[in-house]
Design a protein around this motif. Structure first.
Motif, short mmCIF file in Angstrom:
data_model
loop_
_atom_site.label_atom_id
_atom_site.label_comp_id
_atom_site.label_asym_id
_atom_site.label_seq_id
_atom_site.Cartn_x
_atom_site.Cartn_y
_atom_site.Cartn_z
N ILE A 93 32.20 -33.59 -49.40
CA ILE A 93 31.52 -34.75 -49.98
C ILE A 93 32.41 -35.43 -51.01
CG2 ILE A 93 29.54 -35.49 -51.37
CD1 ILE A 93 27.93 -33.23 -50.07
N ALA A 94 33.08 -34.64 -51.86
CA ALA A 94 33.96 -35.21 -52.87
C ALA A 94 35.12 -35.97 -52.23
CB ALA A 94 34.49 -34.11 -53.78
N SER A 95 35.67 -35.43 -51.17
CA SER A 95 36.80 -36.08 -50.51
C SER A 95 36.40 -37.39 -49.84
CB SER A 95 37.41 -35.14 -49.47
OG SER A 95 38.45 -35.76 -48.77
N VAL A 101 38.62 -18.19 -51.35
CA VAL A 101 38.49 -18.81 -52.67
C VAL A 101 39.76 -19.59 -53.02
CG1 VAL A 101 38.35 -18.32 -55.14
CG2 VAL A 101 36.78 -17.20 -53.56
N VAL A 102 40.91 -19.00 -52.73
CA VAL A 102 42.18 -19.68 -53.00
C VAL A 102 42.28 -20.97 -52.19
CG1 VAL A 102 44.68 -19.50 -52.74
CG2 VAL A 102 43.38 -17.59 -53.70
N GLU A 103 41.89 -20.92 -50.93
CA GLU A 103 41.98 -22.10 -50.07
C GLU A 103 41.06 -23.23 -50.56
OE1 GLU A 103 40.99 -20.52 -46.30
OE2 GLU A 103 42.82 -19.32 -46.14
N GLU A 104 39.81 -22.88 -50.90
CA GLU A 104 38.88 -23.92 -51.34
C GLU A 104 39.24 -24.45 -52.72
OE1 GLU A 104 36.70 -25.28 -49.40
OE2 GLU A 104 37.22 -23.87 -47.81
N LEU A 105 39.72 -23.58 -53.61
CA LEU A 105 40.12 -24.03 -54.94
C LEU A 105 41.36 -24.94 -54.85
CD1 LEU A 105 39.54 -23.88 -57.95
CD2 LEU A 105 40.96 -21.83 -58.06
N ALA A 106 42.32 -24.56 -54.03
CA ALA A 106 43.50 -25.42 -53.84
C ALA A 106 43.10 -26.75 -53.19
CB ALA A 106 44.53 -24.68 -52.97
N GLU A 107 42.14 -26.72 -52.26
CA GLU A 107 41.65 -27.96 -51.64
C GLU A 107 41.00 -28.87 -52.68
OE1 GLU A 107 40.92 -30.60 -48.54
OE2 GLU A 107 41.88 -28.65 -48.29
N HIS A 108 40.22 -28.27 -53.56
CA HIS A 108 39.56 -29.05 -54.61
C HIS A 108 40.58 -29.68 -55.56
CE1 HIS A 108 36.99 -30.13 -57.98
NE2 HIS A 108 37.62 -29.26 -58.76
N LEU A 109 41.57 -28.92 -56.02
CA LEU A 109 42.57 -29.45 -56.95
C LEU A 109 43.50 -30.44 -56.27
CD1 LEU A 109 43.42 -26.14 -58.86
CD2 LEU A 109 42.01 -28.04 -59.66
N GLN A 122 42.71 -32.63 -54.11
CA GLN A 122 42.06 -33.95 -54.05
C GLN A 122 42.36 -34.79 -55.30
OE1 GLN A 122 37.90 -33.28 -53.40
NE2 GLN A 122 38.19 -32.24 -51.44
N TRP A 123 42.61 -34.12 -56.43
CA TRP A 123 42.87 -34.82 -57.69
C TRP A 123 44.30 -34.58 -58.17
CZ3 TRP A 123 39.08 -38.02 -58.37
CH2 TRP A 123 37.83 -37.71 -57.83
N SER A 124 45.17 -34.18 -57.26
CA SER A 124 46.56 -33.93 -57.64
C SER A 124 47.34 -35.20 -57.94
CB SER A 124 47.27 -33.14 -56.53
OG SER A 124 47.24 -33.88 -55.32
N TYR A 125 46.76 -36.37 -57.62
CA TYR A 125 47.41 -37.66 -57.91
C TYR A 125 46.67 -38.41 -59.03
CZ TYR A 125 49.37 -36.57 -53.35
OH TYR A 125 49.99 -35.94 -52.30
N SER A 126 45.77 -37.72 -59.71
CA SER A 126 45.01 -38.35 -60.78
C SER A 126 45.79 -38.30 -62.09
CB SER A 126 43.66 -37.64 -60.95
OG SER A 126 42.98 -38.12 -62.07
N VAL A 127 45.54 -39.29 -62.96
CA VAL A 127 46.18 -39.32 -64.27
C VAL A 127 45.73 -38.13 -65.11
CG1 VAL A 127 46.55 -40.74 -66.33
CG2 VAL A 127 46.22 -41.82 -64.11
N ALA A 128 44.50 -37.68 -64.89
CA ALA A 128 43.91 -36.62 -65.71
C ALA A 128 44.06 -35.24 -65.07
CB ALA A 128 42.44 -36.92 -65.96
N PHE A 129 45.05 -35.05 -64.18
CA PHE A 129 45.16 -33.76 -63.51
C PHE A 129 45.45 -32.62 -64.49
CE2 PHE A 129 47.60 -30.40 -61.41
CZ PHE A 129 46.72 -30.06 -60.40
#
Length: 744
Positions: free
Chosen positions: A414-416, A475-483, A485-492
């Motif tokens: 949903i977030a993506s 857990v590692v796969e889903e956490l890496a997927e979540h981060l 998604q925001w790896s190009y954000s100014v607030a990463f």
């Protein structure tokens, strides 16, 4: 009064005598049969009736209104009537039997001259073919009779293949397609008044034969041909409702290409008829989906995914109307979750932690992801996210790790798709801090666990190495997927600070080296991504709330240049390999359902293709005949065998379990509950599914003996103790004798 009654009886007797005389002229063979076997019936005269009537009239106690005919006389009269009717019907049927020559002559007349008389005769024959063998059919009222499967196949083939074009030419419509407005305008014309009965006869009789068919290919061919004439259903609302109901049944339960053909039929109805059937189709297809997704295992997983994709595709036909239905259905899920949070009982939890509820969440997650960019569907993302988060936190125990991972995966999707931030990392990091993942495994290596086909695992499975590895890697796969998604954000940097701190604490706390290695790699990529964004953040001049922040690192995002994006790509490859190994090690009976997507392009992509149904209608199947009964019996036997195999596979894979709270779960909800109460209740009151499993364990099929054997000693060891050859009574007597010796 007496004279009038006797005159009536005499007139009846004379009428009966005349009937016997007509029977002698019409059917002398049958009359000779009665003469040999029932002389009393033919030796009938009016004198006996007169005497009987006079005797009856002298008796004043008889109530003429309530007088009953003796049972023997009734039986004789009914038998005589049945025999006469049977002989009469046989005589008529022998005269009106449809032959192949008659069918060929009708077909040639229709092709060459389009004669209306031949069309009507063929439609009467089609009705007779569709209703052949019906118990309620009045054979004396039918003009034709079919006596061979060859004639039946020829009629069905020609009518299903050619009737749509014939009707369109009679009604002066285009050769294909059409809209609801065109048919509505046609209803006031002379052509429609003259030929609408042919349209209704064709659609109604075809629906009747659909309910009689048992062969999937035959049903698929029939539906595929009827799809071209579906536009005519707008003028017959009752037929339209019945077609929707039957087609949805085939969509949910059919095999091979039938679900695809059924779905395309439903989709065409929604596109062409619009508001006339949208509400009923949306409600019906959701109801059919819920009925077919109540249980999930390796057999049904792909089929349920296909059904969900079909529902999502149908919702896209009209998004404003689909939003109204989606809002109601998502609200129902929210009410079930609210009841579970308020009641805090096992029954309330069971309604949430079952496959039916979770699959509905998966369905609406897919719908929001597919149409999240549309203004009509975007408002549904927030309530759905709240429900999924509440489901993940409802019972926070290790046995429901698969369910929590599934919820985290839905939130990431949903977030993506919507581009909104959802705090998924908190759900995942809480799982790493549970004691079950920090202890060394005491249950051995264990069997590989497919987390996609279970919602809950057993207590022995929690202690196995395979389960711990599956959970940590997921857990590692889903956490890496979540981060990522925001790896190009100014607030990463700020967003990833807390997850990085908690991951370091897990590395220090865990005693399992392979988990430390996995976490160090994830932490390393998070740090590298922070440096990647900080280098570019030093050069910007806009504020965080400036709209220009949305274009930050836009070019790098399109190319996937961030360290976390590259790391997630490698994790996806590893997860795919692990899933392929799991699927290869299990029996994939449901792999045929993955063919559905391919069959759509092969059979139904081209609407103008001319199917050859000769291969379909070439069997000796006949509606109402013995062959149908044989086919149904064989089908039932095959279904029983398949169900037994599925149940045994479910037992060995430890899937599809009922929601029964374990002792540690009770502790999380109520600290005063004892550790052993839940297990004793589960043993004393087994669920329906456990009873089914027990029955399949007691009587394993011959093909799955190896699967059933490992579970047999476990079940017996819990209930029976090894016998020592000494009964309790003997032990009691022995104790008494010892006491007596001591007193002496």
């Amino acid at each position: 009064m007496e004279n009038s009654m006797t005159s009536k009886s005499q007139s009846k007797a004379r009428e009966h005598m005349k009937e016997l005389e007509r029977l002698q002229e019409k059917d002398p063979e049958f009359y000779q049969f009665l003469k040999e076997h029932d002389k009393e019936l033919l030796a009938f005269n009016d004198e006996g009736i007169d005497e009987d009537d006079e005797i009856d009239m002298e008796d004043d106690d008889i109530d003429m209104e309530n007088a009953e005919i003796p049972e023997d006389d009734e039986a004789d009269a009914s038998d005589l009537e049945k025999v006469a009717n049977k002989a009469e019907n046989e005589d008529k049927s022998s005269k009106n039997v449809i032959t192949t020559e008659m069918v060929d002559s009708w077909c040639n007349s229709i092709r060459e001259n389009a004669k209306l008389g031949a069309i009507r005769s063929l439609m009467r024959a089609f009705r007779t073919a569709c209703h052949y063998g019906d118990d309620e059919q009045d054979e004396s009222s039918t003009k034709f009779n079919i006596m061979s499967s060859g004639v039946f196949n020829k009629i069905m083939l020609f009518v299903l293949s050619e009737m749509d074009g014939i009707l369109r030419s009679l009604l002066k419509l285009p050769t294909s397609g059409g809209k609801k407005e065109t048919i509505n305008n046609l209803m006031g014309t002379k052509q429609w008044k003259d030929h609408n009965h042919l349209v209704k006869s064709y659609l109604g009789n075809a629906l009747h034969i659909l309910n009689q068919m048992t062969d999937m290919e035959m049903i698929s061919f029939t539906l595929r041909r009827l799809r071209y004439s579906s536009i005519f259903l707008t003028t017959f609302p009752s037929l339209l409702r019945r077609y929707i109901k039957v087609t949805l049944h085939f969509w949910g339960t059919g095999g091979g290409a039938l679900p695809v053909v059924s779905f395309l039929f439903i989709r065409d109805l929604c596109i062409r008829l619009g508001s006339d059937c949208l509400d009923e189709c949306f409600k019906g297809i959701y109801r059919a989906y819920v009925l077919n997704c109540q249980f999930v295992n390796a057999v049904k997983l792909q089929h349920i995914q296909f059904l969900g994709n079909c529902v999502i595709e149908l919702l896209g036909v009209d998004l404003p109307i689909a939003y109204q239905h989606a809002f109601v259905f998502i609200r129902q899920l929210g009410m079930i979750l609210r009841e579970a949070l308020n009641m805090r009982t096992k029954e309330a939890f069971r309604k949430v932690y079952e496959w039916k509820f979770i699959n509905c969440l998966e369905l609406w997650t897919g719908a929001v992801c597919a149409y999240g960019s549309e203004a009509d569907f975007r408002p549904l993302a927030y309530p759905l996210t709240q429900i999924i988060s509440g489901v993940a936190r409802l019972v926070p125990t290790a046995r429901y790790f698969p369910l929590r991972l599934r919820c985290a995966r839905m939130l990431n999707r949903i977030a993506s798709s919507t581009g909104t931030f959802i705090p998924v990392s908190l759900l995942l990091l809480d799982m790493l801090e549970m004691k079950e993942l920090n202890k060394p495994p005491t249950g051995g290596a264990g069997k590989a666990v497919n987390l996609q086909s279970v919602l809950k695992v057993s207590k022995p499975t929690l202690k196995t190495r395979a389960f711990q590895e599956a959970c940590v890697f997921s857990v590692v796969e889903e956490l890496a997927e979540h981060l990522a998604q925001w790896s190009y954000s100014v607030a990463f940097l700020e967003l990833s600070f807390i997850p990085a701190v908690r991951l370091r604490s897990f590395c220090k706390a865990t005693k399992i080296e392979r988990f430390r290695r996995e976490m160090r790699q994830l932490i390393h990529n998070i740090q590298a991504n922070s440096e990647f964004t900080n280098e570019r953040r030093m050069c910007i001049s806009f504020l965080p709330n400036d709209p220009a922040a949305t274009t930050f690192l836009e070019a790098e995002k399109k190319s996937g240049a961030s360290p976390l994006s590259q790391y997630v790509a490698t994790l996806h490859q590893r997860a795919q390999q692990r899933n392929e190994s799991l699927m290869g090690s299990s029996v994939l009976v449901g792999s045929r359902s993955s063919i559905f997507g391919n069959k759509m392009s092969e059979h139904d992509e081209d609407d103008t293709m001319n199917e050859d149904g000769a291969a379909v209608f070439n069997s000796s199947w006949f509606p109402g005949s013995d062959s149908k009964a044989k086919l149904s019996k064989e089908g039932k036997k095959k279904k029983k065998k398949k169900m037994q195999e599925k149940q045994e596979e479910a037992i060995t894979d430890d899937v599809v379990e009922d929601l029964i709270l374990s002792s540690d779960e009770d502790g999380s909800l109520n600290d005063t509950s004892s550790a052993g109460e839940e297990d004793e209740e589960a043993k004393s009151v087994p669920s329906k599914q456990q009873r089914k499993k027990q029955s399949t364990i007691d009587m394993p099929s011959s093909g799955n003996k190896d699967k059933a054997k490992p579970t047999l000693p476990m079940k017996k060891s819990k209930k029976r103790k090894p016998s020592t050859g000494v009964s309790k009574k003997d032990i009691h007597i022995h104790k008494k004798s010892k006491k007596r010796k001591k007193t002496n």
